[in-house]
Design a protein around this motif. Structure first.
Motif, short mmCIF file in Angstrom:
data_model
loop_
_atom_site.label_atom_id
_atom_site.label_comp_id
_atom_site.label_asym_id
_atom_site.label_seq_id
_atom_site.Cartn_x
_atom_site.Cartn_y
_atom_site.Cartn_z
N ARG A 158 0.84 -1.21 0.00
CA ARG A 158 0.00 0.00 0.00
C ARG A 158 0.87 1.25 0.00
O ARG A 158 1.74 1.41 0.84
CB ARG A 158 -0.91 -0.01 1.22
CG ARG A 158 -1.74 1.27 1.40
CD ARG A 158 -2.68 1.15 2.59
NE ARG A 158 -1.96 0.83 3.81
CZ ARG A 158 -1.41 1.73 4.62
NH1 ARG A 158 -1.50 3.03 4.33
NH2 ARG A 158 -0.79 1.35 5.73
N PRO A 159 0.61 2.17 -0.93
CA PRO A 159 1.36 3.43 -0.93
C PRO A 159 0.80 4.41 0.10
O PRO A 159 -0.29 4.20 0.64
CB PRO A 159 1.15 3.95 -2.35
CG PRO A 159 -0.20 3.42 -2.72
CD PRO A 159 -0.32 2.07 -2.06
N GLU A 160 1.52 5.46 0.34
CA GLU A 160 0.98 6.59 1.10
C GLU A 160 0.06 7.34 0.16
O GLU A 160 0.44 7.74 -0.94
CB GLU A 160 2.12 7.50 1.57
CG GLU A 160 1.67 8.72 2.33
CD GLU A 160 1.12 8.39 3.71
OE1 GLU A 160 0.47 9.27 4.32
OE2 GLU A 160 1.35 7.25 4.20
N ILE A 161 -1.20 7.54 0.57
CA ILE A 161 -2.20 8.14 -0.31
C ILE A 161 -2.52 9.55 0.19
O ILE A 161 -3.02 9.73 1.30
CB ILE A 161 -3.49 7.28 -0.36
CG1 ILE A 161 -3.14 5.83 -0.72
CG2 ILE A 161 -4.47 7.86 -1.36
CD1 ILE A 161 -4.31 4.88 -0.65
N GLU A 162 -2.22 10.53 -0.64
CA GLU A 162 -2.44 11.93 -0.26
C GLU A 162 -3.08 12.69 -1.41
O GLU A 162 -3.07 12.24 -2.55
CB GLU A 162 -1.12 12.59 0.14
CG GLU A 162 -0.48 11.97 1.38
CD GLU A 162 0.76 12.74 1.85
OE1 GLU A 162 1.06 13.81 1.26
OE2 GLU A 162 1.42 12.27 2.80
N GLN A 163 -3.63 13.84 -1.06
CA GLN A 163 -4.24 14.72 -2.06
C GLN A 163 -3.60 16.10 -1.95
O GLN A 163 -3.37 16.61 -0.85
CB GLN A 163 -5.75 14.84 -1.84
CG GLN A 163 -6.51 13.56 -2.14
CD GLN A 163 -7.93 13.58 -1.62
OE1 GLN A 163 -8.25 14.31 -0.68
NE2 GLN A 163 -8.79 12.75 -2.21
N ILE A 164 -3.32 16.70 -3.11
CA ILE A 164 -2.86 18.08 -3.15
C ILE A 164 -3.98 18.91 -3.76
O ILE A 164 -4.58 18.51 -4.75
CB ILE A 164 -1.55 18.23 -3.97
CG1 ILE A 164 -1.08 19.69 -3.92
CG2 ILE A 164 -1.69 17.71 -5.39
CD1 ILE A 164 0.30 19.91 -4.49
N MET A 165 -4.26 20.05 -3.12
CA MET A 165 -5.36 20.92 -3.58
C MET A 165 -4.76 22.21 -4.12
O MET A 165 -3.91 22.84 -3.48
CB MET A 165 -6.32 21.18 -2.43
CG MET A 165 -7.08 19.93 -2.01
SD MET A 165 -7.82 20.06 -0.37
CE MET A 165 -6.36 19.94 0.66
N ILE A 166 -5.21 22.61 -5.31
CA ILE A 166 -4.60 23.71 -6.06
C ILE A 166 -5.67 24.74 -6.42
O ILE A 166 -6.76 24.38 -6.89
CB ILE A 166 -3.92 23.18 -7.33
CG1 ILE A 166 -2.88 22.12 -6.97
CG2 ILE A 166 -3.27 24.31 -8.12
CD1 ILE A 166 -2.34 21.35 -8.16
N ALA A 167 -5.35 26.03 -6.24
CA ALA A 167 -6.27 27.11 -6.57
C ALA A 167 -6.02 27.61 -7.99
O ALA A 167 -4.87 27.69 -8.44
CB ALA A 167 -6.11 28.26 -5.59
N ASN A 208 14.41 8.41 -10.58
CA ASN A 208 14.19 7.04 -10.12
C ASN A 208 13.21 6.96 -8.95
O ASN A 208 13.31 6.06 -8.11
CB ASN A 208 15.53 6.38 -9.74
CG ASN A 208 15.43 4.86 -9.77
OD1 ASN A 208 14.70 4.30 -10.58
ND2 ASN A 208 16.18 4.20 -8.90
N LEU A 209 12.26 7.89 -8.91
CA LEU A 209 11.20 7.85 -7.90
C LEU A 209 10.04 7.04 -8.49
O LEU A 209 8.96 7.55 -8.79
CB LEU A 209 10.76 9.26 -7.53
CG LEU A 209 11.85 10.15 -6.91
CD1 LEU A 209 11.38 11.59 -6.82
CD2 LEU A 209 12.24 9.62 -5.53
N THR A 210 10.27 5.75 -8.66
CA THR A 210 9.37 4.89 -9.42
C THR A 210 8.07 4.56 -8.69
O THR A 210 7.12 4.09 -9.31
CB THR A 210 10.08 3.59 -9.80
OG1 THR A 210 10.58 2.96 -8.62
CG2 THR A 210 11.25 3.87 -10.74
N GLU A 211 8.03 4.77 -7.38
CA GLU A 211 6.81 4.45 -6.63
C GLU A 211 5.83 5.61 -6.62
O GLU A 211 4.73 5.50 -6.08
CB GLU A 211 7.17 4.05 -5.20
CG GLU A 211 7.96 2.76 -5.10
CD GLU A 211 8.22 2.38 -3.66
OE1 GLU A 211 7.24 2.18 -2.91
OE2 GLU A 211 9.40 2.29 -3.25
#
Length: 594
Positions: free
Chosen positions: A155-164, A193-196
């Motif tokens: 399981r990855p770390e699941i996050e959201q970025i909010m943009i105006a 190489n940030l493949t994840e």
């Protein structure tokens, strides 16, 4: 599955690939898919209620691990509930700006906190470089109790970025900027190489929730989906069935614009042609940023992911979803005597621009305005639909996936081979197959454009020299040089000539493959049909003329992002195999240097 097991699998797969014993490009999947849409275009909870119920009904279409919880992948694609996210922003002490905000659903490395932070820095830098403001990051609430040990281990770390939308652009322009930003971020992370790292979605219109759980657990794993402020005017849902692929979180569907049930049999050719088309791609939408979105298809993409990537850039360049479906997965025009002339011109144009992505394919997709569902020309994956009196469209791999009062159903049906249905969410109108193709065909004067297509028969002059037959002794020499044997003549060719049928026999074939033979074999013996590359039988153009042809074209490497009559300036061949007469006629037509 523990982390040690996962890394051991990855090490073994890498070892096999490096030593030529494993090719991940052969991995494919077959799944269940569907959509729900509010025909009037207004968001509500009823759409999601139907979608969640239909998704739970797809459990049998997905595989489950021995732990009983780890699935091949499931997900849902919905309209961004603006008030839901603006409420979160207010809770952080900020007042959201007017207009639509954008949300990026991101998978980050789970345990490497340094890589996590580097991924966030790359994302923020590219967003700020474009002049947009970031509200902040949000950790998406998840309930890991409902997923299996193997799913949780990866399981990855699941996050959201909010943009105006601080530049005050229209939603279309904002969406196009977000697409370029996402592609720049993806390429930057790949170079480091940030493949994840993986973007499920980055949009001001829609957001995707997906993962390696069973379809029925989506609302349990993601509590966000149960909030009353979480409303949508559409929902595309998917349950993945991985036939021979190691399940991954990022390979769960839906993808950015489509969800696909089936397999793209021509995927190797489609990907190679996409690379060839990239060199000519240009669009005023992207301008100088066109290079930032290349390569379109990432290495290791599944057939569905590759289809989605090309679908997405065609939409971003200006084509609506119905036109993209017609272009990429067209209807067969070979033997359809009942097809209207306008539709025939549309598909003749499509066949001049891009090679079909041949199914089986049941596709549900969106471009932000249109919601479409369609089948490939063979129709080997079902799509059933129902429309209720209160304006809800339900489409799925099966009928009855969501419980509805039969007294409220005003129409039922199925999408036919090569067909599509759709909803214009802005106009609030449902389109049947004929209506949707009428609308698509009326977008451009395709009838005039296809007059530019030159068929090989048109350039064969009546006085073209006919090749003289060889004398019998010369003919036999050529036949021997070609590799014909007496056995070929007696057992294969004679029955075909005398009966018009394919020769049959019960003897085994111990002829070695050409590459292993110590006898001379002609060059053509080293090749085999590569049309059906997955789990389906090869299609025979003679037996299945209604859906299959050998028709091809020359001079077709134009700009696929454009729509112009120049794209039809091609020479159309009924077969890639030329007769001597056709060869000489083409040589004279194209010039001595051709």
């Amino acid at each position: 599955m523990t982390n040690n097991y996962v890394s051991e699998y990855q090490r073994n797969a890498r070892f096999l690939a490096e030593n030529g014993m494993y090719d991940p490009s052969f991995e494919t999947a077959n799944c269940g898919v569907g959509l729900v849409a509010s025909i009037d275009g207004k968001p509500n909870r009823e759409v999601l209620r139907h979608a969640f119920q239909a998704t739970r009904a797809l459990d049998h279409r997905g595989a489950v691990d021995a732990d009983g919880k780890t699935g091949d992948g499931a997900g849902i694609h919905v309209q961004i509930p603006q008030e839901f996210f603006k409420r979160h922003i207010r809770r952080t002490g900020h007042e959201p700006e007017e207009g639509a905000l954008a949300v990026g659903q991101v998978f980050l490395p789970k345990t490497d906190f340094g890589a996590q932070e580097r991924c966030r820095c790359v994302v923020e830098a590219e967003v700020l470089k474009y002049g947009y403001r970031i509200y902040g990051w949000r950790q998406v609430p998840v309930n890991i109790e409902v997923i299996g040990e193997k799913a949780n281990a990866t399981r990855p770390e699941i996050e959201q970025i909010m943009i105006a939308n601080t530049l005050g652009k229209s939603n279309d322009d904002f969406e196009n900027d977000l697409y370029v930003i996402r592609r720049r971020i993806e390429n930057k992370c790949l170079s480091e190489n940030l493949t994840e790292f993986y973007f499920c979605s980055l949009s001001c219109r829609s957001v995707i929730y997906k993962g390696m759980f069973m379809a029925g657990e989506i609302t349990e794993f993601y509590p966000d989906l149960n909030d009353e402020l979480f409303v949508s005017n559409f929902a595309i849902y998917h349950q993945r069935y991985s036939t021979n692929t190691f399940p991954q979180w990022r390979l769960a569907q839906p993808f950015r614009m489509i969800a696909h049930n089936g397999e793209i049999n021509t995927i190797t050719g489609n990907q190679n042609w996409t690379k060839a088309h990239e060199t000519c791609m240009a669009s005023p939408v992207f301008g100088a940023h066109i290079e930032d979105v290349k390569p379109l298809v990432a290495n290791g993409s599944s057939d569905s992911a590759a289809l989605d990537a090309v679908w997405e850039i065609l939409v971003r360049a200006g084509r609506p979803a119905p036109a993209v479906k017609a272009l990429m997965v067209p209807e067969s025009i070979g033997q359809n005597a009942l097809m209207p002339k306008e539709h025939e011109d549309l598909f003749a144009y499509c066949n001049s621009v891009m090679e079909p992505w041949d199914g089986p394919a049941a596709i549900c997709g969106t471009d932000g305005r249109w919601i479409v569902a369609g089948l490939d020309r063979n129709g080997l994956r079902p799509l059933r639909y129902s429309i209720t009196g209160d304006g809800i469209l339900l489409v799925g791999s099966e009928t009855g996936m969501s419980e509805i009062d039969e007294s409220k159903v005003v129409e039922k049906g199925h999408v036919r081979p090569g067909g599509m249905i759709g909803v214009d969410l802005h106009e609030g109108k449902f389109f049947h197959d004929r209506e949707l193709k009428d609308w698509t065909a009326s977008r451009q004067p395709y009838g005039k454009w296809v007059d530019n297509i030159v068929k090989v028969d048109q350039i064969i002059k009546a006085d073209s020299p006919k090749p003289c037959p060889w004398p019998e002794d010369i003919l036999m020499q050529h036949q021997q040089l070609y590799g014909f044997t007496q056995e070929d003549f007696e057992l294969i060719l004679r029955p075909m000539v005398e009966t018009g049928q394919e020769a049959t026999g019960s003897m085994g074939d111990d002829t070695p493959q050409a590459v292993l033979s110590d006898k001379y074999r002609g060059l053509h013996h080293f090749f085999r049909q590569a049309f059906s590359q997955v789990t389906n039988p090869p299609i025979d153009s003679l037996r299945e003329t209604r859906v299959m042809s050998l028709r091809t074209r020359l001079s077709n490497l134009g700009n696929v992002l454009d729509e112009s009559p120049d794209q039809c300036q091609v020479v159309q061949l009924e077969s890639p195999f030329l007769t001597s007469t056709e060869f000489h006629a083409l040589k004279n037509y194209l010039g001595e240097d051709a």
